[in-house]
Motif scaffolding. Sequence first.
Motif, PDB file in Angstrom:
ATOM      1  N   ALA A 288       0.829  -1.207   0.000  1.00  0.00           N
ATOM      2  CA  ALA A 288       0.000   0.000   0.000  1.00  0.00           C
ATOM      3  C   ALA A 288       0.862   1.255   0.000  1.00  0.00           C
ATOM      4  O   ALA A 288       0.562   2.239  -0.709  1.00  0.00           O
ATOM      5  N   LEU A 289       1.945   1.254   0.765  1.00  0.00           N
ATOM      6  CA  LEU A 289       2.836   2.413   0.782  1.00  0.00           C
ATOM      7  C   LEU A 289       3.552   2.589  -0.548  1.00  0.00           C
ATOM      8  O   LEU A 289       3.720   3.710  -1.043  1.00  0.00           O
ATOM      9  N   ALA A 290       3.980   1.484  -1.148  1.00  0.00           N
ATOM     10  CA  ALA A 290       4.752   1.559  -2.390  1.00  0.00           C
ATOM     11  C   ALA A 290       3.919   2.051  -3.560  1.00  0.00           C
ATOM     12  O   ALA A 290       4.458   2.625  -4.515  1.00  0.00           O
ATOM     13  N   THR A 291       2.609   1.845  -3.523  1.00  0.00           N
ATOM     14  CA  THR A 291       1.748   2.284  -4.623  1.00  0.00           C
ATOM     15  C   THR A 291       1.052   3.604  -4.326  1.00  0.00           C
ATOM     16  O   THR A 291       0.262   4.078  -5.142  1.00  0.00           O
ATOM     17  N   GLY A 292       1.353   4.225  -3.188  1.00  0.00           N
ATOM     18  CA  GLY A 292       0.705   5.478  -2.814  1.00  0.00           C
ATOM     19  C   GLY A 292       1.320   6.682  -3.499  1.00  0.00           C
ATOM     20  O   GLY A 292       2.323   6.600  -4.221  1.00  0.00           O
ATOM     21  N   SER A 293       0.727   7.835  -3.259  1.00  0.00           N
ATOM     22  CA  SER A 293       1.175   9.080  -3.895  1.00  0.00           C
ATOM     23  C   SER A 293       2.368   9.707  -3.191  1.00  0.00           C
ATOM     24  O   SER A 293       3.048  10.557  -3.773  1.00  0.00           O
ATOM     25  N   ASP A 325       7.314  -6.841  -9.024  1.00  0.00           N
ATOM     26  CA  ASP A 325       7.056  -6.860 -10.469  1.00  0.00           C
ATOM     27  C   ASP A 325       5.926  -5.902 -10.841  1.00  0.00           C
ATOM     28  O   ASP A 325       5.959  -5.263 -11.892  1.00  0.00           O
ATOM     29  N   GLY A 326       4.931  -5.785  -9.977  1.00  0.00           N
ATOM     30  CA  GLY A 326       3.829  -4.876 -10.254  1.00  0.00           C
ATOM     31  C   GLY A 326       4.184  -3.416 -10.104  1.00  0.00           C
ATOM     32  O   GLY A 326       3.437  -2.546 -10.561  1.00  0.00           O
ATOM     33  N   LEU A 327       5.331  -3.116  -9.483  1.00  0.00           N
ATOM     34  CA  LEU A 327       5.744  -1.723  -9.290  1.00  0.00           C
ATOM     35  C   LEU A 327       6.605  -1.198 -10.422  1.00  0.00           C
ATOM     36  O   LEU A 327       6.988  -0.028 -10.411  1.00  0.00           O
ATOM     37  N   ARG A 328       6.927  -2.009 -11.396  1.00  0.00           N
ATOM     38  CA  ARG A 328       7.811  -1.579 -12.478  1.00  0.00           C
ATOM     39  C   ARG A 328       7.089  -0.618 -13.426  1.00  0.00           C
ATOM     40  O   ARG A 328       5.876  -0.671 -13.590  1.00  0.00           O
ATOM     41  N   ILE A 329       7.880   0.226 -14.073  1.00  0.00           N
ATOM     42  CA  ILE A 329       7.346   1.161 -15.055  1.00  0.00           C
ATOM     43  C   ILE A 329       6.909   0.380 -16.287  1.00  0.00           C
ATOM     44  O   ILE A 329       7.585  -0.566 -16.717  1.00  0.00           O
ATOM     45  N   LYS A 330       5.776   0.767 -16.880  1.00  0.00           N
ATOM     46  CA  LYS A 330       5.249   0.085 -18.060  1.00  0.00           C
ATOM     47  C   LYS A 330       5.034   1.133 -19.159  1.00  0.00           C
ATOM     48  O   LYS A 330       4.064   1.894 -19.113  1.00  0.00           O
ATOM     49  N   PRO A 331       5.928   1.198 -20.144  1.00  0.00           N
ATOM     50  CA  PRO A 331       5.764   2.158 -21.235  1.00  0.00           C
ATOM     51  C   PRO A 331       4.775   1.646 -22.274  1.00  0.00           C
ATOM     52  O   PRO A 331       4.665   0.440 -22.521  1.00  0.00           O
ATOM     53  N   LEU A 332       4.063   2.561 -22.865  1.00  0.00           N
ATOM     54  CA  LEU A 332       3.107   2.224 -23.916  1.00  0.00           C
ATOM     55  C   LEU A 332       3.293   3.221 -25.061  1.00  0.00           C
ATOM     56  O   LEU A 332       3.086   4.425 -24.882  1.00  0.00           O
ATOM     57  N   PRO A 358       2.926   5.987  -8.951  1.00  0.00           N
ATOM     58  CA  PRO A 358       3.679   7.248  -9.011  1.00  0.00           C
ATOM     59  C   PRO A 358       5.183   7.065  -8.851  1.00  0.00           C
ATOM     60  O   PRO A 358       5.964   7.759  -9.504  1.00  0.00           O
ATOM     61  N   LEU A 359       5.612   6.148  -7.997  1.00  0.00           N
ATOM     62  CA  LEU A 359       7.047   5.946  -7.813  1.00  0.00           C
ATOM     63  C   LEU A 359       7.698   5.438  -9.088  1.00  0.00           C
ATOM     64  O   LEU A 359       8.806   5.862  -9.435  1.00  0.00           O
ATOM     65  N   ALA A 360       7.033   4.543  -9.797  1.00  0.00           N
ATOM     66  CA  ALA A 360       7.595   4.006 -11.033  1.00  0.00           C
ATOM     67  C   ALA A 360       7.667   5.075 -12.117  1.00  0.00           C
ATOM     68  O   ALA A 360       8.610   5.112 -12.914  1.00  0.00           O
ATOM     69  N   ARG A 361       6.669   5.961 -12.162  1.00  0.00           N
ATOM     70  CA  ARG A 361       6.645   6.998 -13.198  1.00  0.00           C
ATOM     71  C   ARG A 361       7.665   8.102 -12.941  1.00  0.00           C
ATOM     72  O   ARG A 361       7.885   8.941 -13.817  1.00  0.00           O
ATOM     73  N   ARG A 362       8.288   8.084 -11.794  1.00  0.00           N
ATOM     74  CA  ARG A 362       9.326   9.071 -11.503  1.00  0.00           C
ATOM     75  C   ARG A 362      10.664   8.556 -12.053  1.00  0.00           C
ATOM     76  O   ARG A 362      11.596   8.249 -11.334  1.00  0.00           O
ATOM     77  N   CYS A 363      10.729   8.468 -13.367  1.00  0.00           N
ATOM     78  CA  CYS A 363      11.893   7.894 -14.026  1.00  0.00           C
ATOM     79  C   CYS A 363      12.567   8.936 -14.906  1.00  0.00           C
ATOM     80  O   CYS A 363      12.015  10.015 -15.158  1.00  0.00           O
ATOM     81  N   ALA A 364      13.729   8.608 -15.403  1.00  0.00           N
ATOM     82  CA  ALA A 364      14.503   9.499 -16.268  1.00  0.00           C
ATOM     83  C   ALA A 364      14.789   8.784 -17.581  1.00  0.00           C
ATOM     84  O   ALA A 364      15.201   7.627 -17.582  1.00  0.00           O
ATOM     85  N   PRO A 365      14.569   9.458 -18.725  1.00  0.00           N
ATOM     86  CA  PRO A 365      14.855   8.833 -20.019  1.00  0.00           C
ATOM     87  C   PRO A 365      16.323   8.977 -20.394  1.00  0.00           C
ATOM     88  O   PRO A 365      16.945  10.015 -20.154  1.00  0.00           O
ATOM     89  N   HIS A 366      16.860   7.923 -21.007  1.00  0.00           N
ATOM     90  CA  HIS A 366      18.260   7.926 -21.446  1.00  0.00           C
ATOM     91  C   HIS A 366      18.311   7.374 -22.872  1.00  0.00           C
ATOM     92  O   HIS A 366      18.333   6.154 -23.062  1.00  0.00           O
ATOM     93  N   GLY A 404      14.464   4.326 -13.128  1.00  0.00           N
ATOM     94  CA  GLY A 404      13.870   4.977 -11.969  1.00  0.00           C
ATOM     95  C   GLY A 404      14.039   4.157 -10.725  1.00  0.00           C
ATOM     96  O   GLY A 404      14.765   3.149 -10.714  1.00  0.00           O
ATOM     97  N   PRO A 405      13.384   4.532  -9.644  1.00  0.00           N
ATOM     98  CA  PRO A 405      13.551   3.827  -8.371  1.00  0.00           C
ATOM     99  C   PRO A 405      13.123   2.362  -8.419  1.00  0.00           C
ATOM    100  O   PRO A 405      13.630   1.552  -7.652  1.00  0.00           O
ATOM    101  N   THR A 406      12.197   2.018  -9.296  1.00  0.00           N
ATOM    102  CA  THR A 406      11.703   0.639  -9.321  1.00  0.00           C
ATOM    103  C   THR A 406      12.376  -0.225 -10.373  1.00  0.00           C
ATOM    104  O   THR A 406      11.988  -1.374 -10.556  1.00  0.00           O
ATOM    105  N   GLY A 407      13.363   0.319 -11.083  1.00  0.00           N
ATOM    106  CA  GLY A 407      14.070  -0.474 -12.074  1.00  0.00           C
ATOM    107  C   GLY A 407      14.187   0.235 -13.401  1.00  0.00           C
ATOM    108  O   GLY A 407      13.904   1.434 -13.529  1.00  0.00           O
ATOM    109  N   GLU A 408      14.605  -0.520 -14.401  1.00  0.00           N
ATOM    110  CA  GLU A 408      14.817   0.007 -15.747  1.00  0.00           C
ATOM    111  C   GLU A 408      14.025  -0.799 -16.762  1.00  0.00           C
ATOM    112  O   GLU A 408      13.755  -1.978 -16.564  1.00  0.00           O
ATOM    113  N   VAL A 409      13.661  -0.115 -17.844  1.00  0.00           N
ATOM    114  CA  VAL A 409      12.991  -0.774 -18.955  1.00  0.00           C
ATOM    115  C   VAL A 409      13.429  -0.082 -20.240  1.00  0.00           C
ATOM    116  O   VAL A 409      13.700   1.118 -20.248  1.00  0.00           O
TER     117      VAL A 409
END
Length: 659
Positions: A288-293, A325-332, A358-366, A404-409
């Motif tokens: 619950a904390l990991a998926t919060g705002s 696995d559910g916290l990873r960023i998912k690009p579309l 929100p934590l996953a979307r706080r990523c940086a593009p490279h 980002g904090p939850t990994g790379e894709v």
Amino acid sequence: MTGARRALVVAQDDYANDGLTDLRSPEEDAAALARVLGDPAIGGFEVEVVHNAASHEVTRRVEAFFASGGREDALLLHFSCHGLKNARGELYFAACDTDPKLLRSTAVPALFVRECMQTCRARNSVLFLDCCYGGAFMKGMGLRASNDVHVFDTFTEEAMNSGRGWAVVTASSAMEYAFEDGRLTEDARPKPSVFTSALVDALTTGEADRNEDGLVSLDELYEYLYDRVRTENPNQTPSRSMHVQGDVYLARSTRNHRVLKGLPDDLADKLLDEDQGVRRQGLGRLEALATGSDTEAAERAHAALNWVAEKDAGPLMADARRVLDGLRIKPLPEVLKFGRIAQGAAPPRRTIQLLGPPLARRCAPHPHSPVLHVDWQADTLDGLAVTLDTTRLGAVDTALTLSGPTGEVEVMVTAEIVPAETAEPPRTPEPGPHTDAGPAMGDAPPAPPAPFPPGPGTAPATVLAGPQPPRGQVGRDVIRPGTPTGAPARPHRPGAGRRVGARLIDCTLVGVFGWGLAFFTVMMISALTAPENVESGFDFSQPFDVLMSIWVVSVFFGWGPLMFLYDALLLGTQGRTIGMAATGVCVVDAAGGRRLHRRQIMIRASVFGLPQSIPVVGHVFVLFESLALVSDPRKQALHDRLAKTLVVFPADARDQRSQ
């Protein structure tokens, strides 16, 4: 394979000799140290305790302890007793029956302990020496400052050069002693051991885990002991001598782990509870904390989930990994396709939507290539705008990493930058009654003429936006000399003579290489099978005949593979062979004038090269299939037709789509 973790604690506090003062702390310290070392959640050692034993019993237990060590084992030996030194400066550990006048027969020699460690097969061995008081000499020996008992005089690196990892940590750098006339001086009163109690506290509380990674290394433990002992007794300075490769971990430090310190106390307690159901409740709160705002709390919860996934066991570990696995960023989309773009066109733009908490979307593009430019969309922080530089010709096959904090894709990016094409002009009608004067007043304007119907293998011309040439005029850059106005330009194809010349050059190069390789092989066979290079009495004619037979077969049947490799390698890397380059032609895709795909290269090289593996018959086949280009309007041999390729002049390669 993980070895055993074994510890031996030797504690001596009751001495039969009146010259040795009884100690208060060893028994209590030994029990406390045995508990913390044997705790599966902390030390995980198999602990043996030797308390107030005679010297012969101590030596037997010490020797058996090190002799039974396996190659992957970790051994720990702890002495808590008096340290004694004889007139020759040799160090001894006092036992309950030790006589200061008969150290060699009634005490445990430090040299003996060193030799046991030296011959031990264990992966690493650690020795802790807590000799609270100094040693004593025989009656009548006066005290001298130069006679301090230096432990490392016995446990030196040169003496321990067996290559096994070992370490010695002592309560002080030099064990001072106060001994006169066979007994300790009156001012040397016994007191509890600062060193061993600090050691027990360090492991029990986890305070020695300086980097808070959940493990207590030997380096961290020594730093803690040094600070603690020096604080409580400035006159005592712990010392160490370590000769091990890598880190030696003595204990776990669960409660002092940095990831748990960032969580609420009640949540940390749930994660450390022995009941799996309670730990599962803590895991639900982490999710619950990991998926919060609140991204800061989410980041701490994410670190705790990683810790649970590594440290816990059973179904809870699998549940933690599922949450991660559910916290990873998912690009579309996951693959960004720009398609075919004209060189120099306005940079196209595509959008990547970021899905996830929100934590996953706080990523940086490279971006992996400078042709990509990435910016956050102005209207939202959950999308990326990707633009492509169109200044360079060729295929674009690159990627964009989102970290980002939850990994790379990675998001794959594909495109093809093709030469810019001029729009085909509209067909000009023949002069008639109304062409000069224009349409009569009130008449509807004439419909624009239909474009030329596409011919075989021809893609419809693309009309570019923007101002067009005046009616009845044609842009000059579209017209080739000798081409009727309004007709598509048709490039001049290389003739059969030019292509035969290119193939003659290629065959000459392959032949020189092949015969050179064959000559070198013969020389090597002759050298290896010469009589002077084989054993006496060995019939060297047999291997020579076998190798020569293999050589003859390779010469007769190896031409085809050589031609195949030659064509495939150069067409794949350069787009033409050396012979084609010398005669000024190249090979392109018949449909679009692009560079060949791998499948086209393999088909073309196989049809032309591999049949030549069959002497005479294969060469005749290749000759006739190549002559098919003479009567073909597009100058395609059989291998060109099967591979859907064209041989053109490089200047005409970009015009293939209009043919």
